[in-house]
Design an enzyme around this catalytic site. Structure first.
Site, mmCIF file in Angstrom:
data_model
loop_
_atom_site.group_PDB
_atom_site.id
_atom_site.type_symbol
_atom_site.label_atom_id
_atom_site.label_comp_id
_atom_site.label_asym_id
_atom_site.label_seq_id
_atom_site.Cartn_x
_atom_site.Cartn_y
_atom_site.Cartn_z
ATOM 1 C CD GLU A 1 -87.317 21.413 117.117
ATOM 2 O OE1 GLU A 1 -87.247 21.747 118.383
ATOM 3 O OE2 GLU A 1 -87.599 20.022 117.110
ATOM 4 C CD GLU B 1 -83.242 19.188 119.642
ATOM 5 O OE1 GLU B 1 -83.224 18.599 120.573
ATOM 6 O OE2 GLU B 1 -83.730 20.219 119.396
#
Length: 503
Positions: free
Chosen positions: A283, A164
């Site tokens: 995820e 991220e």
């Protein structure tokens, strides 16, 4: 309130359904794998579901102790690597039949260019001071793994660069250009070591995701680099409201989430040189916080069952975050049911969502029906397998009544088997509440919770008429029901009479 669903099934009708439910599962930081409870939860997940890969953070964080610096006798800085904990973790994964989906991160403190960290366990999220040192560490780690587990094995482990970077907490200032440099340097170093490695990124979440994907591919094209796959994340709740230790979040519209995922596919395919590249969701869950009570509920299970029916439409894999509740992003949880990400609560107690994954793992055959609340697959032996789910963003009191007509061989008998997970049949959270919400469970209580956290199994013998077999069943609110309709070949033992036995 009841809604009816009536379906006439056709074994010759083929419907697209890509079931990659078992490709990968998420975990907290890698160092947690040294804990006994962690291993026991993962073992339970592997025994009853069985995933192929596992992905988590913290491969290079200081608690794994891989990177070290020291001064030699002449006062010069030297680098050395320590793979003691890495070996212990990887051995435990391999023992359970798992291959790592390696995430490269976070930054070792002595290699980091800054002091910014994230989480309770302080993972450093700044770029390296020296990209050469970073690449040396990455390749030294891969070399060690290849020596230990074999080159032919380790090159099958996918590699993702960072996590991220489009969020400033995970990558200093969410600096896009600096992340692209990290990706390029890492990619080239790994491919130089062995071109068979599969390397991807940019591992983004939903913040400015379209911009990041497009610019990442522009960068790769301009630098004549072709990533082996694209990675992103997928969460489906609104902003949480904080109360004490918890964040309460409302589910978002699933259609908007699927549209967002489709946009990533469309952007990739708009580049001729990258068209068709695999997308891995490394995820996904409902909420993106590890203290959301929704995660422990039957509502979560039904919603995730709906997600699993469609996530394979444009994605090669989708890794649930996470397998278990040994997890410390915001610190050590205070109670066994604390809204953790895991499929398994501490105490090795399966949550309802655990069985959504187990049920999908059992779906084999050719898909012949796919709707907003069910799937049916036809098996090679003339039987059927399917799943039904009553998913809703808010409580409505709705029940779904399914009436299914299966084409069958009227000369055969069939067994109809169901496994039901709903608020009445598989709800350890309710038991915990009724017990007074104890923070610390005794061994006796843990056993009771594990017993309560099991699907209700029912079966019947039936025959068809005029080539059809009619089945009806009801799925309660937030319920998930798995079923099998299989031909029965009775063996029996000489002298045994079931009808006589049961009166």
């Amino acid at each position: 309130m009841k809604e009816s669903r009536v379906y006439q099934l056709d074994r010759n009708k083929k419907v697209p359904f890509n079931n990659h439910v078992d490709f990968c599962i998420g975990t907290g930081r890698m160092g947690l794998a040294l804990q006994k409870e962690y291993f026991e939860q993962l073992k339970l997940v592997q025994e009853e579901i069985g995933f192929k890969h596992i992905r988590g953070h913290g491969l290079f964080s200081d608690d794994m102790a891989i990177y070290h610096e020291y001064e030699d006798g002449e006062g010069k800085k030297q680098v050395e690597y320590n793979f003691t904990y890495l070996d212990l973790v990887m051995d435990s994964y391999r023992e359970l039949g798992l291959r790592p989906f390696l995430e490269l991160g976070f930054m070792p403190g002595k290699m980091a260019s800054g002091s910014q960290t994230i989480f309770y366990w302080k993972g450093n999220t700044t770029p390296p001071k020296d990209y050469g040192a970073w690449c040396d560490m990455v390749t030294a780690t891969l070399k060690h793994l290849m020596e230990r587990y074999g080159e032919e094995e380790v090159v099958k482990w996918p590699i993702e660069v960072w996590n991220e970077p489009n969020l400033p907490g995970f990558w200093k200032d969410a600096d896009m250009g600096e992340y692209f440099k990290l990706f390029l340097e890492s990619f080239r170093a790994i491919k130089q070591l062995d071109g068979r490695f599969k390397v991807g990124g940019p591992a983004i979440c939903g913040v400015r995701d379209e911009l990041w994907i497009r610019e990442f591919l522009n960068f790769c094209r301009d630098n004549t680099v072709c990533p082996d796959f694209i990675t992103r994340h997928h969460y489906t709740t609104e902003l949480p409201e904080k109360e004490g230790h918890y964040g309460y979040a409302e589910l978002s519209d699933p259609e908007s989430g699927f549209e967002n995922l489709k946009s990533t596919r469309d952007i990739i395919d708009s580049f001729p040189e990258f068209k068709g590249l695999e997308i891995h969701i490394t995820e996904f869950n409902t909420s993106y916080i590890p203290n959301c009570p929704l995660h422990d509920t039957n509502q979560n299970a039904a919603y995730i069952a709906g997600q699993l029916s469609r996530l394979g439409d444009v994605n090669r894999s989708y890794s649930y975050w996470t397998f278990g509740d040994i997890f410390e992003e915001q610190g050590v949880p205070f109670a066994p049911f604390h809204g953790g990400f895991g499929l398994v609560a501490n105490g090795c107690i399966p949550k309802p969502t655990f069985f959504a994954f187990q049920f999908y793992k059992e779906l084999v055959g050719e898909c012949i029906l796919k709707t907003e609340d069910m799937l049916v697959l036809a098996t090679k032996d003339g039987g059927y397998r399917g799943i039904m789910f009553n998913s809703a963003r808010q409580r409505t009191g709705r029940e779904l009544e399914f009436s299914l007509s299966f084409p069958v061989d009227i000369k055969k008998e069939y067994m109809f088997l169901t496994k039901t997970v709903d608020e009445d049949t598989c709800n350890p959270l309710r038991l915990w509440h009724n017990m007074g919400e104890p923070k610390s469970l005794t061994q006796k209580q843990k056993k009771l919770f594990r017993e309560s956290a099991r699907p209700l199994i029912a079966s019947s013998r039936c025959t068809g008429s005029e080539g059809k077999l009619q089945i009806s069943l009801t799925v309660k609110e937030f319920g998930v029901v798995y079923f099998e309709l299989e031909p029965v070949k009775t063996e029996g033992d000489r002298g045994y009479d079931y009808a006589r036995v049961t009166g």
